[in-house]
Design a protein around this motif. Structure first.
Motif: not given
Length: 199
Positions: A190-196, A165-167, A172-174, A183-186
């Protein structure tokens, strides 16, 4: 002939070379015991990098370490009571190494790894618990120089399995410049985080 190390250090180098990733000390010691003097010796020789700022500490073989291992395999000697099968296997391995050494492709062959497996392995190293959200900016630098578009393609493919999962980062300030670059652009997001999920 490369500098000589004892059997424990040689085993550690081989385990790290085969793993081809950063490895927690606890996992390494399940396969090859690394003592503090051995670690210092390998670090000082530039064959292994150890990050002691995390617990457990993590180790990673350097390109110089891989080169040492391969030279040791080519010029080193088998134990005196090795079987004929071991001798033949060792001879074949030497031929493989010398072939790629002549073409300058040895490190490339050793460093090559299925990108999806590597991404998952790096994620697991960084995650504190299952399905932990990890910044892509922390993952990308540890993918053995894989190009951004290659990694993006692999991540999109992994997302389609439903276990990755990407989110976007909601605050955005951090976000740092590294976060923006990683970031992965979808679509327009822009997706910055990944969870598996556990495989």
């Amino acid at each position: 002939m490369p500098e000589k190390f004892g059997a424990p250090e040689r085993a550690v180098l081989m385990v790290l070379m085969l793993a081809n990733r950063t490895m927690p000390n606890t996992e390494l010691n399940d396969q090859a015991r690394l003592t503090k003097p051995g670690r210092i010796k390998l670090n000082k020789a530039g064959l292994v990098k150890t990050d002691e700022t995390v617990k457990p500490m993590v180790h990673e073989i350097t390109n110089e370490g891989i080169a040492w291992c391969l030279q040791d395999l080519v010029r080193g000697e088998l134990p005196p009571r090795s079987t004929s099968h071991a001798k033949a296997t060792f001879g074949l391995l030497k031929k493989f190494i010398l072939h790629h050494e002549a073409r300058g492709t040895l490190i490339e062959v050793i460093r090559s790894r299925d990108l999806e497996s590597l991404i998952r392995s790096v994620y697991e190293d960084l995650a504190v618990e299952p399905q932990d959200w990890i910044r892509l900016a922390r993952i990308r630098p540890r993918l053995n120089g894989a190009q951004k578009d290659e990694v993006d393609e692999a991540l999109v493919k992994m997302m389609k399995t439903g276990t990755v999962h990407l989110a976007p980062e909601s605050n955005t300030k951090v976000l740092t410049s590294e976060d923006h670059a990683a970031a992965l652009r979808v679509g327009s997001e822009d997706l910055h985080l990944v969870a598996m999920e556990e495989s």
